[in-house]
Motif scaffolding. Structure first.
Motif, short mmCIF file in Angstrom:
data_model
loop_
_atom_site.label_atom_id
_atom_site.label_comp_id
_atom_site.label_asym_id
_atom_site.label_seq_id
_atom_site.Cartn_x
_atom_site.Cartn_y
_atom_site.Cartn_z
N ILE A 180 4.13 -15.85 -21.42
CA ILE A 180 5.32 -16.59 -21.82
C ILE A 180 4.91 -18.02 -22.16
CG2 ILE A 180 6.92 -15.21 -20.42
CD1 ILE A 180 6.95 -17.60 -18.42
N ASP A 181 5.76 -18.71 -22.92
CA ASP A 181 5.61 -20.14 -23.19
C ASP A 181 6.33 -20.87 -22.06
OD1 ASP A 181 5.47 -22.68 -24.18
OD2 ASP A 181 6.52 -22.27 -26.05
N SER A 182 5.58 -21.59 -21.24
CA SER A 182 6.18 -22.25 -20.06
C SER A 182 5.86 -23.74 -20.07
CB SER A 182 5.67 -21.61 -18.78
OG SER A 182 4.29 -21.84 -18.61
N VAL A 183 6.59 -24.48 -19.27
CA VAL A 183 6.41 -25.94 -19.20
C VAL A 183 5.08 -26.28 -18.54
CG1 VAL A 183 7.33 -28.08 -18.26
CG2 VAL A 183 8.89 -26.34 -19.16
N GLU A 184 4.73 -25.55 -17.48
CA GLU A 184 3.48 -25.79 -16.76
C GLU A 184 2.54 -24.62 -16.98
OE1 GLU A 184 4.25 -28.26 -12.84
OE2 GLU A 184 5.58 -26.53 -12.91
N PRO A 185 1.22 -24.86 -17.00
CA PRO A 185 0.27 -23.75 -17.16
C PRO A 185 0.21 -22.90 -15.90
CG PRO A 185 -0.91 -25.83 -16.88
CD PRO A 185 0.55 -26.17 -16.96
N ILE A 186 0.32 -21.59 -16.08
CA ILE A 186 0.28 -20.63 -14.98
C ILE A 186 -0.64 -19.49 -15.38
CG2 ILE A 186 1.62 -18.95 -13.63
CD1 ILE A 186 4.09 -20.74 -14.17
N TYR A 187 -1.51 -19.08 -14.46
CA TYR A 187 -2.37 -17.92 -14.73
C TYR A 187 -2.66 -17.19 -13.44
CZ TYR A 187 -6.33 -15.00 -15.94
OH TYR A 187 -7.15 -13.91 -16.12
N GLY A 188 -2.76 -15.89 -13.54
CA GLY A 188 -3.13 -15.05 -12.40
C GLY A 188 -3.20 -13.60 -12.82
N LEU A 189 -3.24 -12.74 -11.83
CA LEU A 189 -3.40 -11.31 -12.09
C LEU A 189 -2.48 -10.49 -11.18
CD1 LEU A 189 -7.31 -10.95 -12.02
CD2 LEU A 189 -5.88 -11.17 -14.08
N ALA A 190 -2.05 -9.35 -11.70
CA ALA A 190 -1.57 -8.26 -10.84
C ALA A 190 -2.74 -7.28 -10.76
CB ALA A 190 -0.35 -7.59 -11.45
N VAL A 191 -3.10 -6.88 -9.55
CA VAL A 191 -4.29 -6.05 -9.36
C VAL A 191 -3.92 -4.77 -8.63
CG1 VAL A 191 -6.70 -6.03 -8.60
CG2 VAL A 191 -5.59 -8.21 -9.13
N ILE A 192 -4.49 -3.67 -9.11
CA ILE A 192 -4.32 -2.37 -8.46
C ILE A 192 -5.66 -1.94 -7.87
CG2 ILE A 192 -3.74 0.07 -8.79
CD1 ILE A 192 -1.38 -1.80 -9.14
N GLY A 193 -5.62 -1.47 -6.63
CA GLY A 193 -6.83 -0.98 -5.97
C GLY A 193 -6.57 0.35 -5.30
N ILE A 194 -7.59 0.87 -4.65
CA ILE A 194 -7.47 2.17 -3.98
C ILE A 194 -8.23 2.13 -2.66
CG2 ILE A 194 -9.54 3.23 -5.03
CD1 ILE A 194 -7.70 5.77 -5.44
N ILE A 195 -7.77 2.94 -1.71
CA ILE A 195 -8.42 3.01 -0.41
C ILE A 195 -8.11 4.34 0.25
CG2 ILE A 195 -6.46 2.00 0.88
CD1 ILE A 195 -8.55 0.47 2.55
N VAL A 236 0.85 -1.19 0.00
CA VAL A 236 0.00 0.00 0.00
C VAL A 236 0.88 1.23 0.00
CG1 VAL A 236 -1.85 1.25 1.16
CG2 VAL A 236 -1.78 -1.26 1.29
N TYR A 237 0.62 2.15 -0.94
CA TYR A 237 1.43 3.37 -1.09
C TYR A 237 0.50 4.58 -1.07
CZ TYR A 237 5.24 6.32 -2.80
OH TYR A 237 6.23 7.29 -2.93
N GLN A 238 0.73 5.48 -0.11
CA GLN A 238 -0.12 6.66 0.04
C GLN A 238 0.25 7.71 -0.99
OE1 GLN A 238 -0.49 8.00 4.04
NE2 GLN A 238 -1.80 9.76 3.53
N ILE A 239 -0.76 8.26 -1.70
CA ILE A 239 -0.50 9.29 -2.71
C ILE A 239 -1.00 10.66 -2.28
CG2 ILE A 239 -0.31 7.73 -4.67
CD1 ILE A 239 -3.22 8.17 -5.29
N ASN A 240 -1.95 10.72 -1.34
CA ASN A 240 -2.36 11.99 -0.74
C ASN A 240 -3.09 11.67 0.56
OD1 ASN A 240 -5.21 11.57 -1.32
ND2 ASN A 240 -4.73 12.13 -3.45
N ASP A 241 -3.66 12.68 1.20
CA ASP A 241 -4.28 12.48 2.52
C ASP A 241 -5.46 11.51 2.49
OD1 ASP A 241 -2.46 14.16 3.66
OD2 ASP A 241 -3.79 15.91 3.71
N HIS A 242 -6.10 11.37 1.35
CA HIS A 242 -7.33 10.59 1.29
C HIS A 242 -7.26 9.40 0.33
CE1 HIS A 242 -9.22 13.71 3.66
NE2 HIS A 242 -8.79 14.61 2.80
N GLN A 243 -6.11 9.18 -0.30
CA GLN A 243 -6.01 8.09 -1.26
C GLN A 243 -4.68 7.35 -1.11
OE1 GLN A 243 -6.64 10.51 -4.84
NE2 GLN A 243 -8.51 9.35 -5.24
N GLY A 275 -9.84 -2.48 0.43
CA GLY A 275 -9.85 -1.59 -0.72
C GLY A 275 -10.87 -1.92 -1.79
N THR A 276 -10.87 -1.05 -2.81
CA THR A 276 -11.71 -1.21 -4.00
C THR A 276 -10.79 -1.48 -5.19
OG1 THR A 276 -13.37 0.32 -3.14
CG2 THR A 276 -13.38 -0.09 -5.53
#
Length: 355
Positions: free
Chosen positions: A146-161, A58-65, A101-102
């Motif tokens: 990427i082409d990989s030996v094993e199947p891999i899937y997921g997400l990088a997710v950005i939220g706010i609070i 979590v990284y603060q960008i201003n007083d409310h976000q 967060g959202t």
């Protein structure tokens, strides 16, 4: 017993050595790997980093976000490609909700055996992920493959609070009660599925549980008496509850009889359908757990069972418990229940007792 109709296609789970959050490196091993991390000057805006193994940065960008950033990916826990994508996306987005967060947007993380797995199956995995992101109200805004030996899937997710609503895993207080939002047993289901011993009813329960977004986290964050939150994933209930205890300098008690367990899980565990990750989890943190002598090896396996897209674990003041349970009920989490409580640290040591 239930088995997906794969015809001549390889089973997704046959292409990987592990599945779901059971793929996680064991907590004890991970701690040793991170011991040699090069120290750096932490900016004051970084409200949550690596100190307490929390769910996201979590990284603060201003007083409310403040921005919330997380990433989560793994190998198949099921053979149905669309379900795999849905489960992985739900699991990744959960980290945003666990901080209170959202979610705002996601980036796809894709590694596939491109010459082994049918391309239409890979497309189904991606579509499943997009479906869950759409339910969360966010776009998949890009990613990397990427082409990989094993199947891999997921997400990088950005939220706010709003920083004042931020919920960490290390801010619980003595006297808090512990509430768990989902029933346990997904890892045991997955072990049975891999051996083609999970029936259709069990599979349907598994999919319903693992594709249910932890949306209560957003509302729970606004309650002052909710002191800490995390989601129960690869380290099992005991591992993530112990993280709360150690980070908050308290000790905890779990009441085994109060746990909600998915239908048929105990019977499957008794038949030996237990993941290797469950044993690795116990080896990593069992020294800090006191199990009642009434509990059996099957009970221990359920307590350490790696949960994929598991429930929120909430530490709250008893005075707001009614409000917490009401929010879970409003968001259709009928299995949410009080499972234990926290007390002052004894002898300078945080540990977890299960009775």
């Amino acid at each position: 017993m239930f088995a997906a109709n794969q015809q001549d296609k390889p089973r997704l789970t046959s292409l990987s050595h592990g599945g779901g959050c059971g793929c996680k490196i064991a907590p004890g091993v991970l701690a040793n790997l991170l011991k040699t991390a090069i120290p750096f000057a932490v900016p004051s805006e970084l409200l949550v980093g690596t100190e307490t193994a929390d769910d996201a940065a979590v990284y603060q960008i201003n007083d409310h976000q403040a921005l919330i950033a997380t990433t989560d990916f793994f190998m198949p826990i099921v053979d149905n490609p669309r379900h795999f994508g849905q489960i992985a996306a739900t699991n990744a987005i959960s980290d945003i909700y666990a901080m209170g967060g959202t979610p705002l947007m996601a980036l796809a993380i894709v590694g596939m055996p491109i010459n082994v797995l049918p391309h239409e199956d890979i497309a189904e995995i991606l579509d499943g992920g997009r479906e869950i992101c759409a339910k969360a109200g966010i776009p998949v805004a890009g990613g990397h493959s990427i082409d990989s030996v094993e199947p891999i899937y997921g997400l990088a997710v950005i939220g706010i609070i709003d920083p004042k609503n931020l919920k960490k895993n290390a801010t619980a207080k003595a006297g808090d009660v512990l509430v768990l939002g989902k029933p346990l047993g997904v890892g045991i289901y997955s072990a049975a599925l891999k051996k083609e011993k999970l029936d259709l009813s069990g599979y349907e329960q598994m999919i319903a549980n693992t594709t249910k977004l932890n949306t209560p986290g957003k509302k729970l964050a606004a309650i002052t008496g909710v002191h800490a939150m995390t989601d129960v994933t690869g380290f099992g209930l005991l591992g993530h509850a112990l993280e709360i205890c150690k980070g908050s300098n308290v000790q905890g008690q779990i009441n085994y009889a109060d746990l909600k367990i998915l239908p048929g899980v105990k019977e499957l565990a008794q038949q030996g359908f237990i993941t290797g990750a469950s044993n690795r989890n116990w080896a990593s943190y069992g020294a800090d757990i006191e199990l009642s002598t009434d509990l059996t090896p099957v009970d221990q396996a359920i307590l350490t069972d790696p949960q994929t897209s598991g429930g929120l674990l909430v530490a709250c003041d008893p005075a707001v418990l009614g409000e917490v349970l009401e929010i879970f009920a409003e968001e259709d989490f009928g299995d949410a229940a009080v499972i234990g409580q926290l007390s002052p640290q004894a002898e300078g040591r945080s540990f977890l007792r299960v009775i």
